[in-house]
Scaffold this active site. Structure first.
Site, short mmCIF file in Angstrom:
data_model
loop_
_atom_site.label_atom_id
_atom_site.label_comp_id
_atom_site.label_asym_id
_atom_site.label_seq_id
_atom_site.Cartn_x
_atom_site.Cartn_y
_atom_site.Cartn_z
N ASP A 190 0.87 -1.18 0.00
CA ASP A 190 0.00 0.00 0.00
C ASP A 190 0.90 1.22 0.00
O ASP A 190 2.14 1.10 -0.04
CB ASP A 190 -0.94 0.00 1.20
CG ASP A 190 -2.30 0.63 0.86
OD1 ASP A 190 -2.32 1.84 0.57
OD2 ASP A 190 -3.31 -0.08 0.87
N HIS A 258 -2.92 3.22 -4.63
CA HIS A 258 -2.23 2.80 -3.40
C HIS A 258 -0.81 2.35 -3.72
O HIS A 258 -0.33 1.33 -3.20
CB HIS A 258 -3.02 1.69 -2.71
CG HIS A 258 -4.31 2.16 -2.10
ND1 HIS A 258 -4.38 2.85 -0.91
CD2 HIS A 258 -5.60 2.06 -2.54
CE1 HIS A 258 -5.64 3.15 -0.63
NE2 HIS A 258 -6.41 2.69 -1.61
N GLU A 321 -9.85 2.71 -4.99
CA GLU A 321 -9.49 4.08 -4.61
C GLU A 321 -8.31 4.63 -5.44
O GLU A 321 -7.43 5.29 -4.92
CB GLU A 321 -9.15 4.13 -3.12
CG GLU A 321 -10.34 3.78 -2.23
CD GLU A 321 -9.99 3.77 -0.75
OE1 GLU A 321 -10.88 4.09 0.07
OE2 GLU A 321 -8.85 3.41 -0.41
#
Length: 756
Positions: A190, A258, A321
């Protein structure tokens, strides 16, 4: 006559003609059929197994020794014994098993080693029915026929944000096996860290596994780099340890978003050409993987090593995301999109994911992605993990994609209690986990076959240590295991609560740090604090979240026990009384440790962080630690990351001369992406800002006091601020607003006290 027990309605069962407490089995089996007789297991009872079942026999022996203190031998099988039998004739479900208790012994049979293992875990629970460690166990005659409702019964760990040592991963694997969960999803990369060694690209861990902590602007900031990673030998050990418990480890390498740690460790991935540091900001950060040929080759090279380490059919590629600003602003990527005929950045993500998905398919693997992969079109072979509610699961199943429902976030706190540690404030109580059903009711029978199952997630931005992870997981994993394994018709909340006290004893025997917050005593004032202050006393109620257990209390400062008064009606108390309360099961087992409430004027005039509310339409959505990587369980602070503003509700201000505020200066480490514009800025009158106290309205109310904030670079990160306030009568809301630069640190409140 064959019948299953519906324990939601029964507190005792009739087994073999005698009344017996329901077995403390979690998850509850699909079917239990009673029969005559009993069989006693003691130190001399052997476990007998063929060579193919020897590993399961050893695991059963070790677990029974730990949770019951019986060291069962492996020889002497001519006498009554426990038999583990693998047989192709034993049922038609790959994870199913049969367990039979008769006067002559116990027999577990299954078609597969996994089924045999699950049967052994059930027997280990039957053999630890109470806290009589070392004592023989008399088993009532019964037959259990059992198999799971769902094929995918998962748990996700997130060592990318806060690293977990291998020993803790093994602890979680042990509990997964005992609860019949079979998929460990490891979120390994991440923005905040790359946690897996890749031999071809050593800088991914040399650089990408370490981050510098965020600063609060001055003293009290963490300074040591934070990080860690798993070597390839570590990974092989984890995979083997899980496989021995019939758990598949599914790795996740998040892409194309990420990606900040990946870009930091391999700068050639950078879309903009700029170098990056591993992020210390939680949330959504802007860095994406590049989409050029070299970047695709990099991902394939990494996955080649990952596939050598993980035999799982499924490889998780994230897909969530991914803020597309970098792609939108890149002339090279825009030119690539035009050449490919791709008309949007969302569609470009689909193209990128399809390239990687095809590579996995060519090597016999299947891609898993979070439900955002549906937004721009999804590769045909992809399995969708639905985390934003059931809509993604429904859409994916209707498009003939397999689905894992992944909406249970155990990093959400279990209650709104003051003694909860850090976490997200979207409260997820035990009962809500128990009531979870992975199967959307709107799907047809054909579409329902695409729902593989479900998993719980332990995102670790605010799970700062192994203690935090275990406290968040248990006993909610118990509830989830029953939601994933047990047929809906066989579940029963009341029965589940009755079975939990014994499970708590098993946790204690295994040194698992479970949470007792669902059972801890709550203290309530039905008439409110104001009436108590005005009258010098009040009625105090005791209860807990589940409504289960017996609450015993004391009023003399002594520790409550079973001999202490049992709560049955509100207590009529005068100010100055200290109440201590603990919660016990009907069998006398401790359910929740002692909690203390000081019923005095000072307490009634005080609000802790969790008792404040957000200003206006805001939301205190997070409970955060003093520093972002500290494993300490306190202090913690409820905050609204968009507005540094708090309200003290229903404050009686008669005879209040001053207000004291215990405050803390925190790092403002939140990646908000396109939501950054929602952060509220308040006008300040001094260089470093002020704490402004207002009456009733934060915007238009009378200003009671304005307290200047010190220079963050030189002042302590925890301080007590105090201000004399003008005489005011009545009950009001007091607004506490930090007017300070939003480019600087964040200010939070530990406690507010009204001082007469």
């Amino acid at each position: 006559m064959r019948f299953g027990f519906l324990l939601c309605c029964l507190s005792v069962l009739t087994l073999g003609g005698a009344a017996a407490a329901e077995p403390a089995l979690i998850p509850w089996p699909a079917q239990i059929v009673p029969s005559a007789g009993h069989f006693t297991v003691d130190q001399s009872t052997p476990i007998c197994a063929t060579e193919a079942a020897a590993q399961t026999a050893d695991q059963l022996r070790a677990l029974v020794k730990t949770v019951r203190g019986l060291d069962l031998p492996a020889s002497g099988c001519m006498r009554p014994h426990i038999a583990l039998v693998l047989s192709e004739k034993a049922g038609d479900t790959p994870e199913g098993y049969s367990l039979r208790v008769t006067r002559s012994g116990v027999r577990i049979s299954a078609r597969t080693e996994a089924g045999l293992y699950y049967g052994a875990m059930t027997l280990a629970q039957l053999l630890s029915p109470d806290n009589r460690f070392g004592a023989p166990v008399s088993l009532a005659g019964m037959t259990i026929n059992d198999a799971p409702r769902f094929a995918w019964r998962g748990l996700m760990l997130d060592p990318a944000r806060h690293f977990l040592p291998v020993a803790e991963v093994r602890t979680i694997i042990d509990q997964m096996g005992q609860h019949k969960l079979n998929v460990l999803h490891l979120h390994l990369t991440d923005d905040q860290g790359w946690r897996i060694e890749i031999k071809r690209y050593p800088d991914l861990t040399k650089v990408g596994a370490w981050r510098r902590p965020p600063s609060n602007g001055g003293p009290g900031s963490e300074t040591e780099p934070y990080g860690g990673f798993y070597t390839q030998d570590d990974i092989r050990g984890i995979v083997a340890y899980a496989a021995a418990r019939h758990i598949t480890v599914v790795p996740e390498l998040d892409m194309p978003g990420h990606a900040q740690a990946a870009v930091a460790g391999h700068p050639a991935l950078s879309v903009s050409g700029q170098t990056a540091q591993v992020s210390a900001d939680w949330g959504v950060n802007p860095y994406l993987y590049n989409t050029d040929t070299d970047s695709i080759a990099f991902v394939e090279n990494v996955l080649a090593e990952v596939m050598d380490l993980f035999p799982s059919t499924y490889i998780h590629l994230g897909g969530d995301e991914a803020v597309k600003d970098q792609w939108r602003d890149s002339p090279k990527i825009q030119a690539q999109m035009k050449a490919l005929g791709v008309t949007s950045e969302d569609a470009m993500q689909s193209w990128f994911m399809e390239q990687i998905g095809q590579y996995l398919a060519a090597h016999g693997r299947r891609m898993v992605g979070w439900d955002e992969i549906l937004d721009g079109g999804v590769p045909p072979s992809a399995t969708v993990m639905s985390w934003r509610g059931n809509a993604g699961a429904i859409k994916a199943a209707r498009l003939d994609h397999d689905v894992v429902v992944s909406t249970l976030y155990l990093d959400n706190l279990q209650s709104a209690r003051n003694d909860e540690p850090a976490g997200r404030l979207g409260i997820l109580p035990l009962a809500q986990v128990y009531d979870f059903d992975a199967m959307p009711t709107v799907l047809t029978a054909a579409q329902s076959r695409h729902v593989l199952g479900a998993q719980v997630n332990l995102w670790s931005e605010y799970l700062l240590s192994p203690w935090y992870v275990e406290n968040a997981a248990f006993p909610r994993v118990d509830a989830a295991s029953e939601a994933f394994w047990t047929p809906a018709s066989a579940k029963g909340w009341a029965s589940f609560l009755r079975r939990l006290p014994v499970q708590f004893e098993r946790y204690r025997r295994q040194s698992v740090h479970y949470s007792d917050l669902a059972f801890a005593a709550d203290f309530g004032l039905p008439g409110g604090r104001d009436d108590a202050l005005r009258n010098g006393g009040a009625k105090l109620t005791l209860g807990n979240q589940t409504g289960f257990g017996d609450i015993h209390y004391t009023l003399d400062g002594s520790a409550p026990g079973l001999a202490s008064p049992r709560y049955s009606a509100p207590l009529d108390l005068r100010l100055g009384t200290t109440v201590k309360a603990a919660v016990f099961s009907q069998q006398g087992d401790l359910l929740a440790a002692e909690r203390t409430y000081r019923f005095d004027a000072a307490t009634l005039r005080t609000r802790a962080s969790s008792e404040l509310t957000a200003c206006g339409s805001g939301d205190l959505g997070l409970r955060v630690p003093l520093t972002s990587d500290s494993p300490a369980t306190a202090p913690v602070y409820d905050i609204d990351i968009f507005d540094d503003c708090f309200e003290y509700p229903q404050a009686r201000l008669d005879r209040v001369r001053s207000i004291e505020v215990d405050m803390a200066r925190l790092a403002r480490n939140y990646g908000l992406a396109h939501d950054q514009s929602q952060v509220k800025s308040h006008d300040q009158q001094t260089r470093f800002g002020e704490l402004v106290l207002s009456l009733d309205s934060c915007e238009t109310g009378q200003v009671l006091a304005r307290i200047s904030l010190g220079d963050p670079a030189t002042t302590a990160n925890r301080q007590t601020l105090s201000a004399v306030v003008p005489a005011t009568s009545g009950v009001h809301t007091v607004c506490l607003l930090f007017a300070s630069p939003i480019a600087g640190p964040f200010y939070a409140i530990d406690e507010v006290r009204l001082k007469p």
